[in-house]
Design a protein around this motif. Structure first.
Motif, PDB file in Angstrom:
ATOM      1  N   LEU A 146      44.012 -19.899 137.435  1.00  0.00           N
ATOM      2  CA  LEU A 146      44.752 -18.765 136.889  1.00  0.00           C
ATOM      3  C   LEU A 146      45.353 -17.900 137.989  1.00  0.00           C
ATOM      4  CD1 LEU A 146      42.474 -17.673 133.913  1.00  0.00           C
ATOM      5  CD2 LEU A 146      44.714 -18.780 133.785  1.00  0.00           C
ATOM      6  N   SER A 185      50.792 -17.113 133.073  1.00  0.00           N
ATOM      7  CA  SER A 185      49.341 -17.141 133.278  1.00  0.00           C
ATOM      8  C   SER A 185      48.602 -16.514 132.107  1.00  0.00           C
ATOM      9  CB  SER A 185      48.969 -16.432 134.588  1.00  0.00           C
ATOM     10  OG  SER A 185      49.100 -15.022 134.493  1.00  0.00           O
ATOM     11  N   THR A 186      49.193 -15.526 131.457  1.00  0.00           N
ATOM     12  CA  THR A 186      48.543 -14.885 130.312  1.00  0.00           C
ATOM     13  C   THR A 186      48.411 -15.854 129.149  1.00  0.00           C
ATOM     14  OG1 THR A 186      49.260 -12.659 130.930  1.00  0.00           O
ATOM     15  CG2 THR A 186      48.745 -13.025 128.621  1.00  0.00           C
ATOM     16  N   SER A 206      45.749 -18.284 130.049  1.00  0.00           N
ATOM     17  CA  SER A 206      44.435 -17.644 130.054  1.00  0.00           C
ATOM     18  C   SER A 206      43.880 -17.513 128.639  1.00  0.00           C
ATOM     19  CB  SER A 206      44.530 -16.263 130.716  1.00  0.00           C
ATOM     20  OG  SER A 206      43.272 -15.624 130.744  1.00  0.00           O
ATOM     21  N   GLY A 250      39.151 -14.037 133.811  1.00  0.00           N
ATOM     22  CA  GLY A 250      40.520 -14.552 133.852  1.00  0.00           C
ATOM     23  C   GLY A 250      41.537 -13.472 134.161  1.00  0.00           C
ATOM     24  N   GLN A 283      44.223 -13.243 137.219  1.00  0.00           N
ATOM     25  CA  GLN A 283      45.650 -12.967 137.058  1.00  0.00           C
ATOM     26  C   GLN A 283      46.082 -11.794 137.937  1.00  0.00           C
ATOM     27  OE1 GLN A 283      45.412 -12.936 132.438  1.00  0.00           O
ATOM     28  NE2 GLN A 283      47.558 -13.217 132.972  1.00  0.00           N
TER      29      GLN A 283
END
Length: 388
Positions: A71, A82-83, A86, A255, A259
């Motif tokens: 991540l 990435s969100t 995640s 996570g 990020q």
């Protein structure tokens, strides 16, 4: 923490992909509010959708430390992407791994882990953010024996009604885990968790939020208007929804820490590069102590945030409690990330606030990390309680 050879190999592979496929396109996705479907398929091919899912269920069979590493690298390429990754990994996959039955894992977890589906998590409501115990969305069980407009001839079903707010991948996702009230008089013990395909009748994307940042990830308000799902889509038992929802927050907060670090790292590197190229008063501005010391502080804070993240992930991988440590990692990493991005803007001066340079976009992308998966204030409450 020293990475293992396998973790180093995975990090390098994801980093190469992120820097070649995400970073060069992130600015355009941001401007056009584009969800990059093709890039998501590339990340799925790398195994990024199912890092912690066992191999026999279609995942990579790795641990939360590796998920954090992955991540961070994806976020360094593009925060919004990435969100979405995640949320699919944790809470969606994590909940199905822990509470889903064999049939649910086969039908939903395997395609999620393989990247055939993108997951969403429907907990927050317009009037409910941090206080997850105050939900109003309801799920009512109906059966063929019932009469009237809510009856069904297709066996037992649940009918979901209500509104969910700030749902990542609410539009582009394929399956959502929804927390709803099944017993209004039972408080926290009256909530249950459900698997809801976003194609189900009654699942309605009411609107997409026009956000400060992370424009490559959709955030939606979802209306459930007599949304019918089979009774077998109940996760666990009725009344376990609150417990199920909270169970994945530790992994989710790790996570978010990852990020935050990844986005801030890219802003820091952009500022560092600029500081060595930009000449003022006869020398690169990096050589001026005012600039150099700021960057030294940023490098130190980012490394401290990374080690907090690794520590929390290691505890989770060992099966040890890590509620406090995950909260610490998210709190420190998200607030550090905003500070680092602010320093990056300051280092670039006027160029820092124009979209020709990436740091203003990253600053906008990273700000929400202090809000979702529990605000910074909530993290402090968790840490305070652990100290009592």
């Amino acid at each position: 923490m020293l990475l293992t050879p396998d973790q180093t190999m995975i990090r390098d592979a994801v980093r190469d992909f992120a820097q070649q496929e995400l970073w060069p396109n992130a600015a355009q996705w941001d401007k056009a509010h584009t969800f990059p479907h093709e890039v998501h398929q590339g990340l799925a091919a790398l195994g990024a959708y199912g890092i912690c899912v066992p191999e026999d269920l279609g995942g990579a069979g790795l641990d939360y430390t590796t998920l954090a590493i992955v991540l961070e690298e994806i976020a360094a390429g593009d925060g919004g992407t990435s969100t979405a990754i995640s949320v699919t990994n944790c809470p969606v996959n994590a909940i199905l791994m822990r509470y889903g039955n064999d049939a649910q894992k086969k039908q939903w977890l395997t395609p999620l882990a393989q990247g055939q589906m993108l997951g969403a998590f429907c907990l927050t409501e317009p009037h409910v953010g941090s206080d997850a115990s105050a939900l109003r969305t309801t799920a009512t069980r109906v059966s063929a024996s019932q009469e009237g407009p809510t009856a069904t001839k297709q066996g037992d079903e649940y009918v979901i009604n209500g509104v969910k707010q700030f749902i990542t991948s609410g539009k582009n996702g394929h399956v959502a885990i929804v927390i709803a009230v099944t017993d209004k008089g039972a408080g926290k013990k009256g909530m249950s968790a459900f698997i809801v395909p976003t194609s189900a009748p009654g699942y309605q994307v009411a609107r997409l939020e026009d956000k400060l940042g992370q424009h490559s990830s959709d955030t939606a308000q979802i209306n459930f208007d007599n949304c019918r799902i089979p009774a077998e889509n109940l996760i666990g038992s009725e009344g376990e929804g609150y417990k199920i929802a909270l169970s994945a927050l530790e992994g989710g907060r790790i996570g978010i820490a990852a990020q935050s670090i990844g986005m801030a790292r890219s802003a820091f590197q952009a500022a560092l590069h600029y500081s060595k190229e930009r000449v003022s008063f006869g020398t690169a501005i990096f050589n001026h102590q005012a600039v150099g010391f700021r960057l030294a502080d940023c490098a130190t804070q980012l490394e401290a945030a990374r080690q907090l993240m690794y520590h929390a992930a290691a505890l989770r991988d060992a099966g040890l409690p890590c509620l406090k440590e995950a909260a610490m990692a998210k709190l420190f990493a998200s607030e550090t990330a905003e500070q680092v991005c602010s320093v990056a803007i300051q280092t670039l001066g006027g160029y820092g606030v124009v979209s020709d340079f990436p740091v203003e976009r990253i600053y906008r992308d990273v700000r929400v990390c202090q809000i979702y998966e529990g605000t910074s204030d909530v993290q402090k409450i968790i840490i305070q309680r652990a100290l009592a």
